[in-house]
Motif scaffolding. Structure first.
Motif, mmCIF file in Angstrom:
data_model
loop_
_atom_site.group_PDB
_atom_site.id
_atom_site.type_symbol
_atom_site.label_atom_id
_atom_site.label_comp_id
_atom_site.label_asym_id
_atom_site.label_seq_id
_atom_site.Cartn_x
_atom_site.Cartn_y
_atom_site.Cartn_z
ATOM 1 N N LYS A 1 49.011 -34.452 120.329
ATOM 2 C CA LYS A 1 49.482 -33.126 119.933
ATOM 3 C C LYS A 1 48.408 -32.041 119.949
ATOM 4 O O LYS A 1 48.707 -30.871 120.110
ATOM 5 C CB LYS A 1 50.093 -33.184 118.519
ATOM 6 N N ILE A 2 47.142 -32.447 119.765
ATOM 7 C CA ILE A 2 46.074 -31.442 119.620
ATOM 8 C C ILE A 2 45.069 -31.496 120.770
ATOM 9 O O ILE A 2 44.879 -30.528 121.486
ATOM 10 C CB ILE A 2 45.348 -31.610 118.273
ATOM 11 N N VAL A 3 44.423 -32.630 120.946
ATOM 12 C CA VAL A 3 43.269 -32.715 121.854
ATOM 13 C C VAL A 3 43.676 -32.658 123.323
ATOM 14 O O VAL A 3 43.135 -31.869 124.099
ATOM 15 C CB VAL A 3 42.443 -33.977 121.582
ATOM 16 N N LEU B 1 38.609 -34.107 115.203
ATOM 17 C CA LEU B 1 39.617 -35.096 114.810
ATOM 18 C C LEU B 1 38.962 -36.407 114.409
ATOM 19 O O LEU B 1 39.269 -36.989 113.368
ATOM 20 C CB LEU B 1 40.609 -35.326 115.958
ATOM 21 N N TYR B 2 38.029 -36.861 115.218
ATOM 22 C CA TYR B 2 37.415 -38.159 114.950
ATOM 23 C C TYR B 2 36.396 -38.121 113.811
ATOM 24 O O TYR B 2 36.121 -39.156 113.205
ATOM 25 C CB TYR B 2 36.839 -38.766 116.230
ATOM 26 N N GLY C 1 47.094 -37.160 116.784
ATOM 27 C CA GLY C 1 46.139 -36.070 116.970
ATOM 28 C C GLY C 1 45.762 -35.849 118.422
ATOM 29 O O GLY C 1 45.680 -34.711 118.888
ATOM 30 N N ASN C 2 45.539 -36.931 119.146
ATOM 31 C CA ASN C 2 45.186 -36.801 120.562
ATOM 32 C C ASN C 2 46.339 -36.225 121.375
ATOM 33 O O ASN C 2 46.143 -35.343 122.207
ATOM 34 C CB ASN C 2 44.771 -38.151 121.145
ATOM 35 N N SER D 1 46.745 -32.007 124.665
ATOM 36 C CA SER D 1 48.056 -31.390 124.865
ATOM 37 C C SER D 1 48.104 -30.716 126.235
ATOM 38 O O SER D 1 47.080 -30.308 126.781
ATOM 39 C CB SER D 1 48.330 -30.374 123.756
ATOM 40 N N VAL E 1 46.720 -42.024 113.129
ATOM 41 C CA VAL E 1 46.194 -40.659 113.094
ATOM 42 C C VAL E 1 45.656 -40.245 114.462
ATOM 43 O O VAL E 1 45.896 -39.121 114.918
ATOM 44 C CB VAL E 1 45.104 -40.526 112.007
ATOM 45 N N SER E 2 44.971 -41.135 115.155
ATOM 46 C CA SER E 2 44.357 -40.753 116.429
ATOM 47 C C SER E 2 45.389 -40.529 117.530
ATOM 48 O O SER E 2 45.252 -39.588 118.319
ATOM 49 C CB SER E 2 43.313 -41.778 116.866
ATOM 50 N N SER F 1 37.545 -30.498 120.067
ATOM 51 C CA SER F 1 38.727 -30.895 119.285
ATOM 52 C C SER F 1 38.670 -32.376 118.934
ATOM 53 O O SER F 1 38.998 -32.784 117.817
ATOM 54 C CB SER F 1 40.007 -30.622 120.083
#
Length: 134
Positions: free
Chosen positions: A129-131, A85-86, A126-127, A133, A122-123, A81
């Motif tokens: 909420k996504i990576v 993202l990155y 993203g981190n 979580s 953005v990071s 993930s």
């Protein structure tokens, strides 16, 4: 009381995120500077691609073990993930540098700061909420 603890935990997480980000950004900027000024890579966007790989690696390790400690997902799932993202963030960063530095002739340090500001927003989202979580 629970809300206060939750708020304090988020504040501590944000402080750790900023610290980790500064370390990762320092690594990224150091490699970018070496690429442009020492190795004489002709395009800032290309030098930035190599620098982004270093910065992203430092960021992942710091995020996993220092910032977002309460995660439960495996390192492989998180790494996959995180890389996705990155990859998007690196393209955004390189695109900003390409436009500002290579096309408009603005100093690469200014382009780097603008690109990094976008990257931070953005990071973190993203981190969180996504990576990493929970």
């Amino acid at each position: 009381m629970t809300n206060l603890v939750h708020t304090d935990g988020r504040a501590n997480e944000a402080i750790r995120y900023v610290f980790n980000g500064l370390v990762a950004t320092g690594a990224h900027f150091a490699v970018l500077t070496i690429g442009i000024q020492v190795l004489h890579i002709p395009l800032a966007a290309v030098a930035n691609l190599f620098a982004a790989i270093v910065g992203i690696t430092v960021s992942f390790l710091g995020s996993r073990y220092f910032v977002f400690r309460g995660h439960t997902r495996s390192i492989l799932v998180q790494a996959t993930s995180f890389v996705g993202l990155y990859a998007i963030i690196a393209l955004l960063h390189a695109g900003v540098l390409f436009v500002l530095t290579d096309m408009l002739g603005i100093d690469f340090r200014i382009g780097f700061l603008v690109a990094t500001g976008l990257q931070v927003l953005v990071s973190y989202l993203g981190n969180r909420k996504i990576v990493f979580s929970k």
